[in-house]
Design a protein around this motif. Structure first.
Motif, PDB file in Angstrom:
ATOM      1  N   GLU A 153       0.877  -1.173   0.000  1.00  0.00           N
ATOM      2  CA  GLU A 153       0.000   0.000   0.000  1.00  0.00           C
ATOM      3  C   GLU A 153       0.915   1.225   0.000  1.00  0.00           C
ATOM      4  OE1 GLU A 153      -3.346   0.178  -0.116  1.00  0.00           O
ATOM      5  OE2 GLU A 153      -3.632  -1.989  -0.094  1.00  0.00           O
ATOM      6  N   ILE A 154       0.919   1.955  -1.103  1.00  0.00           N
ATOM      7  CA  ILE A 154       1.805   3.104  -1.243  1.00  0.00           C
ATOM      8  C   ILE A 154       1.023   4.373  -0.928  1.00  0.00           C
ATOM      9  CG2 ILE A 154       3.318   4.372  -2.804  1.00  0.00           C
ATOM     10  CD1 ILE A 154       3.506   1.755  -4.443  1.00  0.00           C
ATOM     11  N   PRO A 155       1.411   5.094   0.127  1.00  0.00           N
ATOM     12  CA  PRO A 155       0.697   6.333   0.446  1.00  0.00           C
ATOM     13  C   PRO A 155       1.076   7.449  -0.526  1.00  0.00           C
ATOM     14  CG  PRO A 155       2.469   5.962   2.019  1.00  0.00           C
ATOM     15  CD  PRO A 155       2.452   4.782   1.100  1.00  0.00           C
ATOM     16  N   VAL A 156       0.057   8.132  -1.028  1.00  0.00           N
ATOM     17  CA  VAL A 156       0.254   9.252  -1.946  1.00  0.00           C
ATOM     18  C   VAL A 156      -0.463  10.461  -1.362  1.00  0.00           C
ATOM     19  CG1 VAL A 156      -0.030  10.102  -4.300  1.00  0.00           C
ATOM     20  CG2 VAL A 156       0.298   7.658  -3.904  1.00  0.00           C
ATOM     21  N   THR A 157       0.249  11.564  -1.219  1.00  0.00           N
ATOM     22  CA  THR A 157      -0.333  12.802  -0.713  1.00  0.00           C
ATOM     23  C   THR A 157      -0.423  13.810  -1.852  1.00  0.00           C
ATOM     24  OG1 THR A 157       0.594  12.404   1.473  1.00  0.00           O
ATOM     25  CG2 THR A 157      -0.086  14.656   0.980  1.00  0.00           C
ATOM     26  N   ILE A 158      -1.628  14.342  -2.051  1.00  0.00           N
ATOM     27  CA  ILE A 158      -1.848  15.361  -3.081  1.00  0.00           C
ATOM     28  C   ILE A 158      -2.047  16.689  -2.365  1.00  0.00           C
ATOM     29  CG2 ILE A 158      -3.317  16.134  -4.973  1.00  0.00           C
ATOM     30  CD1 ILE A 158      -4.034  13.200  -5.417  1.00  0.00           C
ATOM     31  N   THR A 159      -1.153  17.612  -2.634  1.00  0.00           N
ATOM     32  CA  THR A 159      -1.210  18.923  -1.997  1.00  0.00           C
ATOM     33  C   THR A 159      -1.887  19.911  -2.941  1.00  0.00           C
ATOM     34  OG1 THR A 159       0.888  18.384  -0.935  1.00  0.00           O
ATOM     35  CG2 THR A 159       0.181  20.676  -0.853  1.00  0.00           C
ATOM     36  N   PRO A 160      -3.090  20.423  -2.560  1.00  0.00           N
ATOM     37  CA  PRO A 160      -3.755  21.407  -3.428  1.00  0.00           C
ATOM     38  C   PRO A 160      -2.857  22.618  -3.649  1.00  0.00           C
ATOM     39  CG  PRO A 160      -5.240  20.619  -1.714  1.00  0.00           C
ATOM     40  CD  PRO A 160      -3.883  20.091  -1.392  1.00  0.00           C
TER      41      PRO A 160
END
Length: 192
Positions: A153-160
């Motif tokens: 499970e690869i965590p991906v963070t999307i920063t607006p």
């Protein structure tokens, strides 16, 4: 433009000096080889010396590292909100695999692989996520049989205000028995 005899002589002289100096830096490459056999040609190591050399030898890099491929049917991942699968307006996000790579080392009858992938997560029209866990599976198959299969499970963070982010996963030290001649393939893909 007229070339005079003195210009030609100067060019020939300069070339001769350059050749002579370059020969000095190369050593005596025109001299004949020394007479007699090389000291290595007459060496007779003992069994203990051979064993010590074998134990201290660096592992050989595989000359033909098996290929890494994207598992057919697992190239992309689509997530829809509220169970509305297939409706483009309800797409929360999609993920794709951009690149995959591997590196192999063969030692003591094992092929040890380091494999990795680079992917991209893109928000859809209904997407407002800032954190997503992307399921990726790495598999090693020998002659069509899975010897290694692991889901990550690869965590991906999307920063607006970004609408997409890149993610990377590397798996190291996967060892597979290897004698040569087997059909070994590494796979990566999304695991829904």
């Amino acid at each position: 433009m007229m070339i005079t005899a003195s210009t030609v002589a100067r060019l020939i002289g300069t070339g001769a000096i350059t050749l002579a100096l370059s020969a000095c830096s190369m050593g005596n490459m025109f001299a004949p080889a020394a007479a007699g056999p090389s000291p290595m040609a007459t060496a007779n190591p003992t069994a203990a010396e051979l064993q010590t050399g074998t134990n201290n030898a660096l592992p050989a890099i595989a000359t033909e590292c098996p290929p890494i491929k994207v598992k057919p049917g697992s190239e992309a991942l689509f997530y829809y909100g509220k169970g509305k699968v297939g409706n483009a307006r309800d797409l929360n996000y999609q993920a794709i695999i951009d690149k995959q790579s591997r590196n192999c080392v063969v030692s003591n009858g094992l092929i040890t692989v380091k494999m990795g992938m680079v992917g991209r997560l893109l928000l859809g029209p209904a997407g407002n996520q800032t954190n997503v866990n992307v399921p990726v599976r790495f598999t090693v198959e020998r002659d069509g049989v899975a010897l290694f299969s692991e889901k990550y499970e690869i965590p991906v963070t999307i920063t607006p205000p970004n609408q997409s982010e890149e993610f990377v996963k590397v798996v190291e030290n996967v060892a597979v028995p290897y004698t040569g001649g087997e059909q070994i393939v590494f796979y990566v893909g999304f695991d829904s």
